[in-house]
Design a protein around this motif. Structure first.
Motif, PDB file in Angstrom:
ATOM      1  N   LYS A 125      -7.831  28.163 -23.585  1.00 32.72           N
ATOM      2  CA  LYS A 125      -8.345  27.535 -22.485  1.00 32.72           C
ATOM      3  C   LYS A 125      -9.612  28.591 -22.148  1.00 32.72           C
ATOM      4  CE  LYS A 125      -8.644  26.533 -17.435  1.00 32.72           C
ATOM      5  NZ  LYS A 125      -7.675  26.356 -16.153  1.00 32.72           N
ATOM      6  N   ASP A 126      -9.298  29.924 -22.281  1.00 31.47           N
ATOM      7  CA  ASP A 126     -10.326  30.793 -22.140  1.00 31.47           C
ATOM      8  C   ASP A 126     -11.276  30.761 -23.388  1.00 31.47           C
ATOM      9  OD1 ASP A 126      -9.050  31.735 -19.944  1.00 31.47           O
ATOM     10  OD2 ASP A 126      -8.016  33.420 -20.891  1.00 31.47           O
ATOM     11  N   PHE A 127     -10.639  30.641 -24.424  1.00 31.66           N
ATOM     12  CA  PHE A 127     -11.569  30.482 -25.697  1.00 31.66           C
ATOM     13  C   PHE A 127     -12.516  29.298 -25.800  1.00 31.66           C
ATOM     14  CE2 PHE A 127     -12.493  28.253 -29.851  1.00 31.66           C
ATOM     15  CZ  PHE A 127     -13.194  29.279 -30.487  1.00 31.66           C
ATOM     16  N   PHE A 128     -12.031  28.122 -25.445  1.00 32.65           N
ATOM     17  CA  PHE A 128     -13.053  26.946 -24.918  1.00 32.65           C
ATOM     18  C   PHE A 128     -14.091  27.249 -24.004  1.00 32.65           C
ATOM     19  CE2 PHE A 128     -13.885  22.415 -23.505  1.00 32.65           C
ATOM     20  CZ  PHE A 128     -14.299  22.027 -24.737  1.00 32.65           C
ATOM     21  N   PHE A 129     -13.647  27.463 -22.894  1.00 33.60           N
ATOM     22  CA  PHE A 129     -14.680  27.673 -21.806  1.00 33.60           C
ATOM     23  C   PHE A 129     -15.640  28.861 -22.184  1.00 33.60           C
ATOM     24  CE2 PHE A 129     -11.801  25.053 -19.221  1.00 33.60           C
ATOM     25  CZ  PHE A 129     -12.458  23.777 -19.340  1.00 33.60           C
ATOM     26  N   GLY A 130     -15.082  29.901 -22.920  1.00 30.58           N
ATOM     27  CA  GLY A 130     -15.593  31.187 -22.919  1.00 30.58           C
ATOM     28  C   GLY A 130     -16.477  31.339 -24.249  1.00 30.58           C
ATOM     29  N   SER A 131     -15.883  31.978 -25.184  1.00 31.35           N
ATOM     30  CA  SER A 131     -16.889  32.341 -26.524  1.00 31.35           C
ATOM     31  C   SER A 131     -17.132  31.031 -27.371  1.00 31.35           C
ATOM     32  CB  SER A 131     -15.805  33.135 -27.424  1.00 31.35           C
ATOM     33  OG  SER A 131     -14.513  32.396 -27.482  1.00 31.35           O
ATOM     34  N   PHE A 132     -16.413  29.720 -27.026  1.00 30.39           N
ATOM     35  CA  PHE A 132     -16.848  28.599 -27.786  1.00 30.39           C
ATOM     36  C   PHE A 132     -18.143  27.886 -26.987  1.00 30.39           C
ATOM     37  CE2 PHE A 132     -16.441  24.018 -29.043  1.00 30.39           C
ATOM     38  CZ  PHE A 132     -16.679  24.232 -30.307  1.00 30.39           C
ATOM     39  N   PHE A 301      -9.039  19.680 -26.266  1.00 27.12           N
ATOM     40  CA  PHE A 301      -9.549  20.886 -26.809  1.00 27.12           C
ATOM     41  C   PHE A 301      -8.786  22.266 -25.991  1.00 27.12           C
ATOM     42  CE2 PHE A 301     -12.837  18.178 -27.650  1.00 27.12           C
ATOM     43  CZ  PHE A 301     -13.111  18.423 -28.674  1.00 27.12           C
ATOM     44  N   ILE A 302      -7.829  21.894 -24.896  1.00 29.82           N
ATOM     45  CA  ILE A 302      -7.085  23.021 -24.428  1.00 29.82           C
ATOM     46  C   ILE A 302      -5.587  22.777 -24.547  1.00 29.82           C
ATOM     47  CG2 ILE A 302      -6.673  24.141 -22.460  1.00 29.82           C
ATOM     48  CD1 ILE A 302      -9.522  23.738 -21.382  1.00 29.82           C
ATOM     49  N   GLY A 373     -25.000  26.362 -22.965  1.00 33.54           N
ATOM     50  CA  GLY A 373     -23.752  26.765 -21.984  1.00 33.54           C
ATOM     51  C   GLY A 373     -23.608  25.883 -20.780  1.00 33.54           C
ATOM     52  N   GLY A 374     -24.580  25.268 -20.452  1.00 32.40           N
ATOM     53  CA  GLY A 374     -24.420  24.381 -19.237  1.00 32.40           C
ATOM     54  C   GLY A 374     -24.153  22.896 -19.776  1.00 32.40           C
ATOM     55  N   GLY A 375     -24.164  22.751 -20.945  1.00 34.76           N
ATOM     56  CA  GLY A 375     -23.835  21.641 -21.824  1.00 34.76           C
ATOM     57  C   GLY A 375     -22.698  20.497 -21.127  1.00 34.76           C
TER      58      GLY A 375
END
Length: 502
Positions: A125-132, A301-302, A373-375
């Motif tokens: 979850k952190d990866f998907f919303f954050g660095s990805f 994706f999570i 990022g806002g996509g």
């Protein structure tokens, strides 16, 4: 005038139509719909909706496309020039969907690579919303373009371009003859291994556990009809375009039935695939399945990457799942863009190569905003309004216009003429009463819900700018293009005999 292409074979057309109908929603939306709406009992209204609305509407669209030999705008212009705008409404809706749908495919393409090393780490979850994604705090804050998503989006557009550029037979048909068997193979391999996991059968039992009290709930029936309508690619020009390439003697009714049955069958096996994994995940984490069940982007994706981390063969499951998403997504992406391409060819008389180049280039440019990022937030709003209003309103107006203001009995004779199975009064009554009633109910319900409360808790500015404005754009562009003096080839300026005289 260019000669209109035709499909190389009946199987080629069926696979292309199935490829359009089977998309990401079959994999990540249908299973949760079943789970949330009475489990196995949901299949009763689902199959009723399939028979009462899905098949009749599919037969109608196959018949319209094959009879009038054109894209959506050309078909409605052939019936009456005053109704050409409706076809363009559907084209604009398809263009908007293509511009963000391709970005979700790009996410899946990235995740195929990540699956080899579980690159999403221990906190998907952190990866998907954050660095990805580099998710921002508002759709009004676009942030930066994410490089990996941008490149994958460009690759998906390039693949779509090649498939459309090479034509109906050499491109679209050939791709789907490979993609559809491949997709079913990937899913069946996944299921074959997934069912051996501890807790897998618990997940499937949860999915299909019947709650027959749900059948008395009107929302369940509305959800069933909605799932059928959305998953079959009807009502926004795709099947009209694809069927326009059918030869004169095509078995329209059988083709429609096969397309619907295969699509619905795939939805069910997708449910088995997803819930076998969720059952295993719930057992490993010692939680109820209700705590891990979900739908949409979060599921794909999570939740699934979290489950894949727990599996005995994470690379195997991860690559298979995300590759299936890519294949399902690209086959639908091709069909969505064919709606736009065929309309440009018909209206402006340009070559397929030029039309594809223009449409894919414009689509790619619009897609870039969804790679920022806002996509995701922007995508969420646009997708909600396009699906709940753009597609539904276009489909509702189409069915009311054709069923009530055109000679529907003439169409019945036309589709029966070359079909082994004949349709009669049940087909006519379904299109005149059942389909408009359900679509109308869904539109009214959606309007009430969105007017009473902003979707997703977004600001008024974001909802107006990216939601309601999107619908206004569909209408404005539709009327602007239909007001062009340029006429379609082989279309009389007077109303066709198919339009009832009043």
């Amino acid at each position: 005038m260019q000669k209109r292409e035709t499909w190389g074979s009946r199987s080629g057309f069926i696979l292309a139509a199935v490829g359009s109908a089977i998309g990401l929603g079959n994999i990540w939306r249908f299973p949760y719909m079943v789970y949330e709406n009475g489990g196995g009992a949901f299949l009763i209204p689902y199959f009723v909706a399939m028979l009462a609305a899905g098949i009749p509407f599919m037969i109608l669209e196959f018949g319209l496309g094959q009879k009038f030999k054109g894209s959506a705008p050309k078909i409605f212009s052939s019936i009456s020039k005053k109704w050409e705008w409706l076809g363009w409404w559907q084209v604009v809706v398809s263009f908007i969907i293509a511009s963000y749908y391709v970005v979700v495919i790009a996410w899946a393409m990235n995740y195929v690579g990540l699956a080899f090393t579980q690159g999403w780490g221990d906190a998907p979850k952190d990866f998907f919303f954050g660095s990805f994604l580099g998710l921002t705090d508002s759709p009004m804050n676009m942030g930066n373009v994410q490089g990996s998503i941008f490149l994958a989006t460009a690759a998906a557009w390039a693949f779509t371009f090649i498939a459309l550029f090479t034509g109906v037979k050499a491109g679209i048909e050939r791709v789907n003859k490979v993609f559809m068997p491949l997709l079913f193979l990937l899913v069946f391999i996944f299921i074959g291994r997934g069912l051996m996991l501890p807790g897998a059968m618990d997940g499937i039992n949860w999915l299909f556990k019947p709650d027959f009290s749900a059948i008395m709930d009107g929302k369940v029936w509305a959800d069933a009809f909605g799932q059928i309508f959305f998953s079959l690619s009807i009502g926004f020009g795709i099947m009209l375009s694809y069927s326009s390439y059918l030869p004169k003697e095509s078995d329209i009714n059988n083709n429609a039935c096969m397309t619907v049955f295969i699509n619905c069958g795939f939805s069910i096996i997708s449910g088995i695939m997803i819930f076998s994994v969720l059952g295993y995940m719930a057992q490993q984490q010692g939680v109820p399945i209700s705590e891990v069940a979900g739908a949409g982007v979060g599921l794909a994706f999570i939740t699934l990457p979290t489950a894949i981390n727990l599996m005995p063969a994470p690379v195997f499951f991860g690559v298979l799942f995300f590759l299936a998403l890519v294949v399902a997504g690209l086959s639908s992406m091709i069909s969505i863009n064919e709606v736009i391409t065929s309309s440009v060819i018909d209206k402006f008389g340009v070559s397929r190569k030029k039309a594809v180049a223009i449409c894919c280039s414009l689509g790619f440019l619009v897609s870039i905003v969804f790679t920022t990022g806002g996509g995701l937030l922007l995508l969420d709003i646009v997708d909600h309004f396009v699906n709940n209003f753009g597609i539904l309103i276009g489909g509702f107006i189409e069915i009311v216009f054709v069923a009530w203001f055109c000679n529907l009995d003439e169409m019945r004779v036309h589709v029966n003429k070359t079909s082994e199975i004949s349709v009669g009064s049940l087909w006519l009554n379904s299109l005149r009463f059942v389909v408009p009633a359900m679509l109308g109910f869904m539109i009214v319900t959606n309007f009430i819900g969105d007017l009473s409360k902003n979707y997703g808790g977004y600001s008024n500015t974001a909802i107006v700018a990216f939601g309601w404005a999107t619908l206004a754009l569909c209408l404005a562009v539709g009327f602007a293009l239909s007001s062009q003096d340029r006429a379609f080839a082989n279309v009389s300026s007077t109303n066709s005999s198919f339009l009832k005289r009043r």
